[in-house]
Every structure is written in structure tokens, then in C-alpha cells.
Design an enzyme around this catalytic site. Sequence first.
Site, PDB file in Angstrom:
ATOM      1  N   SER A 152       0.849  -1.198   0.000  1.00  0.00           N
ATOM      2  CA  SER A 152       0.000   0.000   0.000  1.00  0.00           C
ATOM      3  C   SER A 152       0.879   1.240   0.000  1.00  0.00           C
ATOM      4  O   SER A 152       1.998   1.218   0.533  1.00  0.00           O
ATOM      5  CB  SER A 152      -0.877   0.035   1.250  1.00  0.00           C
ATOM      6  OG  SER A 152      -1.526   1.291   1.355  1.00  0.00           O
ATOM      7  N   TYR A 166      -1.540  -0.814  10.317  1.00  0.00           N
ATOM      8  CA  TYR A 166      -1.693  -0.976   8.865  1.00  0.00           C
ATOM      9  C   TYR A 166      -0.464  -0.440   8.112  1.00  0.00           C
ATOM     10  O   TYR A 166       0.118  -1.144   7.282  1.00  0.00           O
ATOM     11  CB  TYR A 166      -2.968  -0.287   8.394  1.00  0.00           C
ATOM     12  CG  TYR A 166      -3.258  -0.506   6.925  1.00  0.00           C
ATOM     13  CD1 TYR A 166      -3.732  -1.728   6.480  1.00  0.00           C
ATOM     14  CD2 TYR A 166      -3.043   0.501   5.986  1.00  0.00           C
ATOM     15  CE1 TYR A 166      -3.991  -1.950   5.132  1.00  0.00           C
ATOM     16  CE2 TYR A 166      -3.295   0.297   4.636  1.00  0.00           C
ATOM     17  CZ  TYR A 166      -3.774  -0.927   4.215  1.00  0.00           C
ATOM     18  OH  TYR A 166      -4.024  -1.142   2.871  1.00  0.00           O
TER      19      TYR A 166
HETATM   20  N1  LIG Z   1      -8.641  -0.424  -1.821  1.00  0.00           N
HETATM   21  C1  LIG Z   1      -7.637   0.365  -1.610  1.00  0.00           C
HETATM   22  O1  LIG Z   1      -7.743   1.576  -1.773  1.00  0.00           O
HETATM   23  C2  LIG Z   1      -6.305  -0.200  -1.169  1.00  0.00           C
HETATM   24  C3  LIG Z   1      -5.218   0.660  -1.106  1.00  0.00           C
HETATM   25  C4  LIG Z   1      -3.984   0.153  -0.746  1.00  0.00           C
HETATM   26  C5  LIG Z   1      -3.844  -1.191  -0.469  1.00  0.00           C
HETATM   27  N2  LIG Z   1      -4.914  -2.026  -0.522  1.00  0.00           N
HETATM   28  C6  LIG Z   1      -4.693  -3.448  -0.226  1.00  0.00           C
HETATM   29  O2  LIG Z   1      -5.332  -4.245  -1.217  1.00  0.00           O
HETATM   30  C7  LIG Z   1      -5.666  -5.513  -0.668  1.00  0.00           C
HETATM   31  C8  LIG Z   1      -7.129  -5.797  -0.969  1.00  0.00           C
HETATM   32  O3  LIG Z   1      -7.929  -4.864  -0.261  1.00  0.00           O
HETATM   33  P1  LIG Z   1      -9.323  -4.299  -0.769  1.00  0.00           P
HETATM   34  O4  LIG Z   1      -9.252  -2.836  -0.712  1.00  0.00           O
HETATM   35  O5  LIG Z   1      -9.700  -4.976  -2.036  1.00  0.00           O
HETATM   36  O6  LIG Z   1     -10.227  -4.772   0.471  1.00  0.00           O
HETATM   37  P2  LIG Z   1     -11.590  -5.532   0.606  1.00  0.00           P
HETATM   38  O7  LIG Z   1     -12.595  -5.077  -0.378  1.00  0.00           O
HETATM   39  O8  LIG Z   1     -11.908  -5.461   2.065  1.00  0.00           O
HETATM   40  O9  LIG Z   1     -11.201  -7.060   0.231  1.00  0.00           O
HETATM   41  C9  LIG Z   1     -10.433  -7.846   1.092  1.00  0.00           C
HETATM   42  C10 LIG Z   1     -10.469  -9.290   0.629  1.00  0.00           C
HETATM   43  O10 LIG Z   1      -9.697 -10.089   1.537  1.00  0.00           O
HETATM   44  C11 LIG Z   1     -10.529 -11.117   2.110  1.00  0.00           C
HETATM   45  N3  LIG Z   1     -10.093 -11.378   3.472  1.00  0.00           N
HETATM   46  C12 LIG Z   1     -10.135 -10.512   4.530  1.00  0.00           C
HETATM   47  N4  LIG Z   1      -9.695 -11.124   5.641  1.00  0.00           N
HETATM   48  C13 LIG Z   1      -9.362 -12.409   5.273  1.00  0.00           C
HETATM   49  C14 LIG Z   1      -8.851 -13.531   5.982  1.00  0.00           C
HETATM   50  N5  LIG Z   1      -8.591 -13.490   7.292  1.00  0.00           N
HETATM   51  N6  LIG Z   1      -8.635 -14.675   5.281  1.00  0.00           N
HETATM   52  C15 LIG Z   1      -8.919 -14.747   3.940  1.00  0.00           C
HETATM   53  N7  LIG Z   1      -9.384 -13.716   3.238  1.00  0.00           N
HETATM   54  C16 LIG Z   1      -9.615 -12.562   3.900  1.00  0.00           C
HETATM   55  C17 LIG Z   1     -11.952 -10.545   2.004  1.00  0.00           C
HETATM   56  O11 LIG Z   1     -12.972 -11.529   2.049  1.00  0.00           O
HETATM   57  P3  LIG Z   1     -13.673 -12.005   3.459  1.00  0.00           P
HETATM   58  O12 LIG Z   1     -14.066 -10.760   4.199  1.00  0.00           O
HETATM   59  O13 LIG Z   1     -14.826 -12.852   3.039  1.00  0.00           O
HETATM   60  O14 LIG Z   1     -12.637 -12.805   4.175  1.00  0.00           O
HETATM   61  C18 LIG Z   1     -11.871  -9.886   0.645  1.00  0.00           C
HETATM   62  O15 LIG Z   1     -11.971 -10.853  -0.383  1.00  0.00           O
HETATM   63  C19 LIG Z   1      -5.342  -5.420   0.819  1.00  0.00           C
HETATM   64  O16 LIG Z   1      -4.103  -6.015   1.076  1.00  0.00           O
HETATM   65  C20 LIG Z   1      -5.292  -3.935   1.083  1.00  0.00           C
HETATM   66  O17 LIG Z   1      -4.498  -3.609   2.190  1.00  0.00           O
HETATM   67  C21 LIG Z   1      -6.154  -1.553  -0.856  1.00  0.00           C
END
Ligand SMILES: NC(=O)c1ccc[n+]([C@@H]2O[C@H](COP(=O)([O-])OP(=O)(O)OC[C@H]3O[C@@H](n4cnc5c(N)ncnc54)[C@H](OP(=O)(O)O)[C@@H]3O)[C@@H](O)[C@H]2O)c1
Length: 265
Positions: A152, A166
Site C-alpha cells: 500500500s 496498517y
Molecule cells: N482499496 C484500496 O484503496 C487499497 C489501497 C492500498 C492497499 N490495498 C490493499 O489491497 C488488498 C485488498 O484490499 P481491498 O481494498 O480490495 O479490500 P476488501 O474489499 O476489504 O477485500 C479484502 C479481501 O480479503 C478477504 N479477506 C479478509 N480477511 C481475510 C482472511 N482473514 N482470510 C482470507 N481472506 C480474507 C476478504 O474476504 P472475506 O471478508 O470474506 O474474508 C476480501 O476478499 C489489501 O491487502 C489492502 O491492504 C487496498
Amino acid sequence: MKINDLFNVENKVAVVTGGSRGIGEMITAGFLANGVKVYISARKAPALIEKANELSEKYEAECIAIPCDLSTSEGIDEFYNSVEKNESGIDFLINNAGAAWGEPLESFSEKGWDKVMDLNVKSIFFLTQKFKNLLSQKATESDPSRIINIGSIDGLNVPSMETYSYGASKAAVHHLTRVLAAKLVNENILVNAIAPGPYPSNMLGSAVNHDYTEIAKRNPRKRVGTPEDMAGLAIFLCSRAGAYTVGETITSDGGIVKTANHNLS
Ligand SMILES: NC(=O)c1ccc[n+]([C@@H]2O[C@H](COP(=O)([O-])OP(=O)(O)OC[C@H]3O[C@@H](n4cnc5c(N)ncnc54)[C@H](OP(=O)(O)O)[C@@H]3O)[C@@H](O)[C@H]2O)c1
């Protein structure tokens, strides 16, 4: 030198953690649309299975759901065993599943520290340890296997919100990427990280009621990220075009990190 050769990922096998929504879904969709068979995991089984079915149908490709909690070693073992039962080797491991936690410094809880560290850092290490065997089966000098860790920009910049674990977890992801890259490049497994900026997702959306207008306005590109931005970068890293890129953390943030003006004087 043709696009079809440089960026071809057809007939590869990928594992994408957290593939049920958000960034994991974007990468999964990009892979499926280009002929990759994809295993996705998340905790909530119904949503995961529904997403796998929806994407399989939309892209006429194989998306297989394996529900499990990857923050525990039992969950990681379960996930690995399910993939290993079906595949003698895999080409790409996308360590994407992640969690965030915000709390004021004074009351920041151990729960909020451990939850984030267990999933964002520990699980990436142990997933890599486990899946190395399957990645090695497909890895060759001319066509290495790939790992992409999702970090991130909060691991590069100082986050504006009180998400202490985080930011630290994501900086750890970027460094772990280099450490694992140094080790695994000798085994024809290339490890890189993507550091996303704002992408529409549950994680980002829950902080702003899924209204990204202000976030877009503040972004140098005047928008948030799209599935094409994320899938395109992941496909680059996994294709012939990315086969000389090792240990990098590549931002995909509309320019936030590289163009921020830190000169406050
Ligand atoms: N979106 C952004 O702006 C952004 C920016 C920087 C970095 N990121 C990074 O991108 C990645 C994806 O995030 P996102 O934004 O797409 O978030 P999100 O919409 O919350 O998706 C997270 C995914 O991870 C799964 N997950 C969460 N806890 C888990 C666990 N204990 N075991 C297995 N699966 C799990 C969730 O499904 P369940 O809840 O069903 O487990 C979901 O499929 C993360 O690493 C996040 O830190 C995102």
C-alpha cells in the site's frame, strides 16, 4: 515483440487470496479474461462461491472458490491442501488479502495490532513458504513463476488516519518482498509488490461511505483506480514483459507518492 507474446498469460494457473471483491476481484477478472485458471479464497463462503460462479460465467474461464481464513496457519494449510489436490503446479501467487484497523493512539488495541499483522504480514510469509513448492514445479529460467504481494502507499507515505498497524504492516510487506525476491530469484520465482493508492473497495469505501468524490478530487489524476489499472499491472508483472522485474514495489496511485509536495517550508 508483439503484444500477444509480451503480455500473454494464457493457460497459466493463479492463486489470488482475497479474490471475492475489491482489488483481488480486479486481478482475478483480468486473469480470467486472458485465459488464466484462478483459485480464489476469502472467509465468507457464500460470497466467494457466488463471485467465482459469476466471474467464471462472465469470462468463460475457470474460477475456483476455496473458502478459508488465511490469518491462521490452519487456514493456510487448508487452502494449500485444497489447491495441491487439484494442481501439480501453479504459475502465479497473488498475496492480496488484507485488513485495516483504525483507533486513536492512546487506546489502540492489541487486537487491532495482531489482526492486521497476522493477515497482512504473517500470512504472506507462510503462504509463500507453503506455495513455493507448487510454484517451483512450473518455474523455468525462461518463464519464471511469479509472486505479487499487495502492499500500500500507506507503507511508503505516512498515512493521514490513525491506522498504526496498517502502515507498519504494509512497509513490512514491501521489505519482505525484497527479502523473498533475493532468495527466490535463484529458484526462478520472481517476487514483486504493488502498492495501490485509492481503489474502490470495502476497505476504502467503509471509511467514506463509498463516496469517492473527495478522494478523486485530491488525487493527481483526479480519479480513483479502476480494474483495468490494477489488472494491467498484475498482468505485466506476470507476463514475459515483466520477467526482468524483481523485488520492486510498484505504486499504482495516480501519482500520490511520486508527486506529493513534502516541502512545507
Ligand atoms: N482499496 C484500496 O484503496 C487499497 C489501497 C492500498 C492497499 N490495498 C490493499 O489491497 C488488498 C485488498 O484490499 P481491498 O481494498 O480490495 O479490500 P476488501 O474489499 O476489504 O477485500 C479484502 C479481501 O480479503 C478477504 N479477506 C479478509 N480477511 C481475510 C482472511 N482473514 N482470510 C482470507 N481472506 C480474507 C476478504 O474476504 P472475506 O471478508 O470474506 O474474508 C476480501 O476478499 C489489501 O491487502 C489492502 O491492504 C487496498
